[in-house]
Design a protein around this motif. Structure first.
Motif, PDB file in Angstrom:
ATOM      1  N   ASN A   2       0.830  -1.201   0.000  1.00 57.31           N
ATOM      2  CA  ASN A   2       0.000   0.000   0.000  1.00 57.31           C
ATOM      3  C   ASN A   2       0.867   1.255   0.000  1.00 57.31           C
ATOM      4  N   LYS A   3       0.450   2.237  -0.793  1.00 55.67           N
ATOM      5  CA  LYS A   3       1.151   3.514  -0.828  1.00 55.67           C
ATOM      6  C   LYS A   3       0.429   4.515   0.062  1.00 55.67           C
ATOM      7  N   ILE A   4       1.192   5.522   0.495  1.00 52.77           N
ATOM      8  CA  ILE A   4       0.689   6.519   1.422  1.00 52.77           C
ATOM      9  C   ILE A   4       0.909   7.899   0.823  1.00 52.77           C
ATOM     10  N   LEU A   5      -0.148   8.668   0.695  1.00 50.65           N
ATOM     11  CA  LEU A   5      -0.038  10.060   0.297  1.00 50.65           C
ATOM     12  C   LEU A   5       0.459  10.831   1.509  1.00 50.65           C
ATOM     13  N   ILE A   6       1.463  11.681   1.341  1.00 50.67           N
ATOM     14  CA  ILE A   6       2.032  12.404   2.481  1.00 50.67           C
ATOM     15  C   ILE A   6       2.237  13.870   2.121  1.00 50.67           C
ATOM     16  N   SER A   7       1.962  14.732   3.071  1.00 53.35           N
ATOM     17  CA  SER A   7       2.226  16.161   2.881  1.00 53.35           C
ATOM     18  C   SER A   7       3.714  16.367   2.635  1.00 53.35           C
ATOM     19  N   ALA A   8       4.034  17.087   1.575  1.00 55.15           N
ATOM     20  CA  ALA A   8       5.430  17.320   1.214  1.00 55.15           C
ATOM     21  C   ALA A   8       6.198  18.020   2.327  1.00 55.15           C
ATOM     22  N   CYS A   9       5.529  18.891   3.093  1.00 51.05           N
ATOM     23  CA  CYS A   9       6.220  19.591   4.190  1.00 51.05           C
ATOM     24  C   CYS A   9       6.684  18.621   5.269  1.00 51.05           C
ATOM     25  N   LEU A  10       5.949  17.516   5.443  1.00 52.86           N
ATOM     26  CA  LEU A  10       6.342  16.511   6.441  1.00 52.86           C
ATOM     27  C   LEU A  10       7.581  15.728   6.009  1.00 52.86           C
ATOM     28  N   MET A  11       7.883  15.787   4.711  1.00 54.56           N
ATOM     29  CA  MET A  11       9.072  15.121   4.178  1.00 54.56           C
ATOM     30  C   MET A  11      10.257  16.081   4.081  1.00 54.56           C
ATOM     31  N   GLY A  12      10.086  17.294   4.584  1.00 53.92           N
ATOM     32  CA  GLY A  12      11.183  18.259   4.594  1.00 53.92           C
ATOM     33  C   GLY A  12      11.189  19.222   3.429  1.00 53.92           C
ATOM     34  N   ASP A  13      10.203  19.145   2.535  1.00 53.82           N
ATOM     35  CA  ASP A  13      10.131  20.098   1.429  1.00 53.82           C
ATOM     36  C   ASP A  13       9.670  21.454   1.974  1.00 53.82           C
ATOM     37  N   ASN A  14      10.329  22.500   1.559  1.00 54.47           N
ATOM     38  CA  ASN A  14      10.012  23.857   2.023  1.00 54.47           C
ATOM     39  C   ASN A  14       8.841  24.416   1.225  1.00 54.47           C
ATOM     40  N   VAL A  15       7.640  23.920   1.527  1.00 56.15           N
ATOM     41  CA  VAL A  15       6.442  24.287   0.774  1.00 56.15           C
ATOM     42  C   VAL A  15       5.378  24.974   1.622  1.00 56.15           C
ATOM     43  N   ARG A  16       5.632  25.137   2.906  1.00 61.33           N
ATOM     44  CA  ARG A  16       4.665  25.838   3.756  1.00 61.33           C
ATOM     45  C   ARG A  16       4.479  27.263   3.266  1.00 61.33           C
ATOM     46  N   TYR A  17       3.436  27.901   3.723  1.00 63.45           N
ATOM     47  CA  TYR A  17       3.162  29.281   3.331  1.00 63.45           C
ATOM     48  C   TYR A  17       4.351  30.200   3.616  1.00 63.45           C
ATOM     49  N   ASP A  18       5.108  29.912   4.674  1.00 65.96           N
ATOM     50  CA  ASP A  18       6.238  30.754   5.071  1.00 65.96           C
ATOM     51  C   ASP A  18       7.570  30.266   4.508  1.00 65.96           C
ATOM     52  N   GLY A  19       7.516  29.295   3.588  1.00 63.91           N
ATOM     53  CA  GLY A  19       8.731  28.790   2.956  1.00 63.91           C
ATOM     54  C   GLY A  19       9.500  27.786   3.790  1.00 63.91           C
ATOM     55  N   ARG A  20       8.909  27.323   4.870  1.00 64.21           N
ATOM     56  CA  ARG A  20       9.570  26.345   5.734  1.00 64.21           C
ATOM     57  C   ARG A  20       8.949  24.964   5.540  1.00 64.21           C
ATOM     58  N   SER A  21       9.372  24.017   6.355  1.00 60.06           N
ATOM     59  CA  SER A  21       8.832  22.658   6.320  1.00 60.06           C
ATOM     60  C   SER A  21       8.536  22.204   7.743  1.00 60.06           C
ATOM     61  N   ASN A  22       7.950  21.021   7.866  1.00 60.46           N
ATOM     62  CA  ASN A  22       7.654  20.397   9.155  1.00 60.46           C
ATOM     63  C   ASN A  22       8.115  18.940   9.112  1.00 60.46           C
ATOM     64  N   PRO A  23       9.412  18.699   8.926  1.00 57.10           N
ATOM     65  CA  PRO A  23       9.859  17.323   8.726  1.00 57.10           C
ATOM     66  C   PRO A  23       9.611  16.415   9.933  1.00 57.10           C
ATOM     67  N   ILE A  24       9.255  15.174   9.626  1.00 62.08           N
ATOM     68  CA  ILE A  24       9.057  14.161  10.656  1.00 62.08           C
ATOM     69  C   ILE A  24      10.293  13.265  10.669  1.00 62.08           C
ATOM     70  N   ASN A  25      10.901  13.126  11.817  1.00 61.64           N
ATOM     71  CA  ASN A  25      12.004  12.183  11.985  1.00 61.64           C
ATOM     72  C   ASN A  25      11.460  11.017  12.792  1.00 61.64           C
ATOM     73  N   HIS A  26      11.026   9.984  12.081  1.00 61.82           N
ATOM     74  CA  HIS A  26      10.405   8.838  12.735  1.00 61.82           C
ATOM     75  C   HIS A  26      10.748   7.592  11.928  1.00 61.82           C
TER      76      HIS A  26
END
Length: 161
Positions: A2-26
């Protein structure tokens, strides 16, 4: 698998409104990424918004209206991004989604407060709601244990078939 759709910001891509990301280290995310099971999306970018962009919130749900802190109506971009995220999930065979909590596009349980109140608002973001209505369960980064459990169940069913 099974594949999982994931928010790009959670993968470290700087796509948030403020140009940052929210990477998950798990370890779960690292494992899924190594297995090639993650499909990154940013519904807001898919809808045509840029990085950086003005902060936006859902002003009202019926009729749907998303406005920026500057007062611009970005409803069409949010709706298009949600539609394209669902299309990508289906095209890639995603059975679940892991999206950023609190986001007006991706939040699965609550989002930033309506009309810039600063208080959380119950309900899902626009893309999360579209995914849920399309039959794709949505989890956020605070629900990784639940996501792991459902993935184990889905993988077991797939292997048994």
């Amino acid at each position: 698998m099974n594949k999982i759709l994931i928010s790009a910001c959670l993968m470290g891509d700087n796509v948030r409104y403020d140009g940052r990301s929210n990477p998950i280290n798990h370890s779960l995310i690292e494992k899924l990424d190594a297995e090639g099971r993650l499909v990154k999306v940013c519904p807001e970018l898919l809808g045509g918004l840029s990085v950086p962009r003005a902060y936006a919130e859902i002003k009202q749900r019926i009729p749907m209206q998303v406005i920026t802190v500057d007062g611009d109506d970005v409803t069409p971009q949010f709706l298009l991004g949600a539609e394209l995220a669902v299309e990508e999930a289906k095209r890639q065979g995603c059975t679940v989604a892991l999206l950023k909590s609190g986001s007006p596009a991706c939040g699965s349980r609550n989002i930033s407060g309506a009309a810039f109140s600063g208080k959380p608002s119950d309900g899902a973001g626009i893309a999360a709601q579209e995914l849920i209505q399309s039959g794709i369960p949505v989890y956020d980064e605070t629900q990784l244990d639940e996501l792991a459990e459902i993935l184990n169940q889905l993988d077991f069913v797939a292997e048994s078939a």
